[in-house]
Write an enzyme that holds these catalytic residues in place. Sequence first.
Site, PDB file in Angstrom:
ATOM      1  N   ASP A  12       0.865  -1.186   0.000  1.00 47.51           N
ATOM      2  CA  ASP A  12       0.000   0.000   0.000  1.00 47.51           C
ATOM      3  C   ASP A  12       0.898   1.230   0.000  1.00 47.51           C
ATOM      4  OD1 ASP A  12      -1.835   2.106   0.901  1.00 47.51           O
ATOM      5  OD2 ASP A  12      -3.199   0.477   1.458  1.00 47.51           O
TER       6      ASP A  12
ATOM      7  N   SER B 174     -16.809  -2.655  -9.379  1.00 44.36           N
ATOM      8  CA  SER B 174     -17.885  -1.799  -8.871  1.00 44.36           C
ATOM      9  C   SER B 174     -19.136  -1.953  -9.712  1.00 44.36           C
ATOM     10  CB  SER B 174     -17.393  -0.359  -8.925  1.00 44.36           C
ATOM     11  OG  SER B 174     -18.468   0.542  -8.766  1.00 44.36           O
TER      12      SER B 174
ATOM     13  N   TYR C 293     -13.255   7.043 -13.553  1.00 44.53           N
ATOM     14  CA  TYR C 293     -13.078   6.032 -12.501  1.00 44.53           C
ATOM     15  C   TYR C 293     -13.816   4.750 -12.887  1.00 44.53           C
ATOM     16  CZ  TYR C 293     -14.460   3.322  -8.465  1.00 44.53           C
ATOM     17  OH  TYR C 293     -14.741   2.264  -7.637  1.00 44.53           O
TER      18      TYR C 293
ATOM     19  N   LYS D  23     -12.581   0.617 -14.015  1.00 44.84           N
ATOM     20  CA  LYS D  23     -13.059  -0.680 -13.517  1.00 44.84           C
ATOM     21  C   LYS D  23     -13.503  -1.570 -14.695  1.00 44.84           C
ATOM     22  CE  LYS D  23     -12.266   0.039  -9.233  1.00 44.84           C
ATOM     23  NZ  LYS D  23     -11.154  -0.673  -8.581  1.00 44.84           N
TER      24      LYS D  23
ATOM     25  N   TYR E 159     -18.832  -4.400  -6.303  1.00 45.11           N
ATOM     26  CA  TYR E 159     -19.419  -3.902  -5.058  1.00 45.11           C
ATOM     27  C   TYR E 159     -20.561  -2.952  -5.355  1.00 45.11           C
ATOM     28  CZ  TYR E 159     -14.488  -4.574  -3.585  1.00 45.11           C
ATOM     29  OH  TYR E 159     -13.225  -5.033  -3.376  1.00 45.11           O
ATOM     30  N   PHE E 160     -21.544  -2.974  -4.467  1.00 48.12           N
ATOM     31  CA  PHE E 160     -22.591  -1.950  -4.504  1.00 48.12           C
ATOM     32  C   PHE E 160     -22.129  -0.834  -3.542  1.00 48.12           C
ATOM     33  CE2 PHE E 160     -25.689  -3.324  -7.620  1.00 48.12           C
ATOM     34  CZ  PHE E 160     -24.988  -4.419  -8.090  1.00 48.12           C
ATOM     35  N   ASN E 161     -22.849  -0.463  -2.513  1.00 46.39           N
ATOM     36  CA  ASN E 161     -22.395   0.680  -1.696  1.00 46.39           C
ATOM     37  C   ASN E 161     -21.885   0.220  -0.327  1.00 46.39           C
ATOM     38  OD1 ASN E 161     -24.143   1.811  -3.822  1.00 46.39           O
ATOM     39  ND2 ASN E 161     -23.763   3.735  -2.770  1.00 46.39           N
TER      40      ASN E 161
ATOM     41  N   ARG F 142     -27.101  15.252  -8.585  1.00 42.60           N
ATOM     42  CA  ARG F 142     -25.648  15.199  -8.766  1.00 42.60           C
ATOM     43  C   ARG F 142     -25.361  14.570 -10.131  1.00 42.60           C
ATOM     44  NH1 ARG F 142     -22.128  11.882  -4.364  1.00 42.60           N
ATOM     45  NH2 ARG F 142     -23.188  10.127  -5.334  1.00 42.60           N
TER      46      ARG F 142
ATOM     47  N   GLY G 136     -24.263  12.387 -13.080  1.00 42.84           N
ATOM     48  CA  GLY G 136     -23.699  11.037 -13.138  1.00 42.84           C
ATOM     49  C   GLY G 136     -24.390  10.042 -12.221  1.00 42.84           C
ATOM     50  N   ASP G 137     -25.299  10.503 -11.323  1.00 46.16           N
ATOM     51  CA  ASP G 137     -25.977   9.560 -10.428  1.00 46.16           C
ATOM     52  C   ASP G 137     -27.011   8.731 -11.196  1.00 46.16           C
ATOM     53  OD1 ASP G 137     -24.865   9.774  -7.927  1.00 46.16           O
ATOM     54  OD2 ASP G 137     -26.217  11.349  -7.237  1.00 46.16           O
TER      55      ASP G 137
END
Length: 339
Positions: A32, A126, A151, A155, A179-181, A297, A299-300
């Site tokens: 990391d 994602s 971003y 992915k 992944y979701f949130n 917002r 892009g949502d």
Amino acid sequence: MAKILVTGGNGFIGSHTVVELLSQGYEVVIADNLCNSKPYVQERIAKISGKKPVFYQIDVCDAEALQQLKEKEGRIDGIIHFAAHLFVDESVANPLKYYRNNLDGLITLLEVFGGEKDIKMVFSSSCTVYGNPETLPISEQESIKKAVSPYGNTKKVSEEILYDFAVSHNNFNVISLRYFNPIGAHGSGLIGEDPIGHQTHLVPIISEVAAGKRAALKVFGNDYQTKDGTCVRDYIHVVDLAHAHVKALDYLLNDKNNDAFEVYNAGSGTGYTVLEIVAAFEKASGIKINYEVAPRRPGDAEAVFADISAIGNRLGWQPAESLDNMLLSTYNWEKNLTK
Ligand code: UFG
């Protein structure tokens, strides 16, 4: 026991996954560069686990440093690859930073470790790859859309790179977890989401309002075609998500996969609107959350929640944590951060 390299193992999902791996007896090596996490996480992992993973402060784009890690550590049986930039807004403003880092990091990792005799990888993807989905809940068969942000595109392209690499290398098997949130924090209160810079995610922001750090939540749009006009998301506890990574790794290490590249959704399978989350938080914590409605917002997506039958059937993984626990553990963590 197998030795696992966890890139980005000091970050939010990475650190919770390292704790799970250590509790299952895996040997863990972390790589990391601390670009979005803090050094204290290492001691906290050791405090929770009673074991200290080997830690290298290196950038996964640095082939020489990865090579040295490989020579020093010897055999690596599996890789969980988290290390990537993850801020959607920053990626829009500075796309090359995202393409350079996220794609170069993956390619370098594959160049250094991809030639090993038998190598397994779990990749951090994602639900952003589905864009605005046509069918809900979203299954892995949903078509992949043009990504709405650089971003998201890293992915999508990373999954394509992994697929191509798996097709051309018989020794390489990979699972991409979409992944979701992810929200919540470890039950010990010692680790949680602590990004360097600004917080953009809904539940940590609600927690900041509850802790008095922020005056009000801005609800981005209330004119969507949903039950109360606000966006629907699928929130998953980070500890459940950490378990999903260990399940995916076990599955690969036990050669249970049918294909060299497989993808699975990792969500709770339930969608909640922004206002439902606010109400659930208020009920669980007893704290009133001030909010105001703000413009949408950019892009949502309107509504996103997962079909999780594939990951249940194939990997035997089910989320176990309740929504209340996701919200309260995020809030407890926020209180610890504020302290
Ligand atoms: N929201 C607000 N106010 C805020 C923050 C968020 O109303 O201050 C709303 C958003 O509009 C959205 C929901 O709360 O409807 C969830 O937003 P988050 O920012 O918490 O999460 P996203 O769904 O935008 O993010 C997820 C992943 C990201 C991924 C992104 C891309 O967490 O990692 O999807 O699709 F990049």
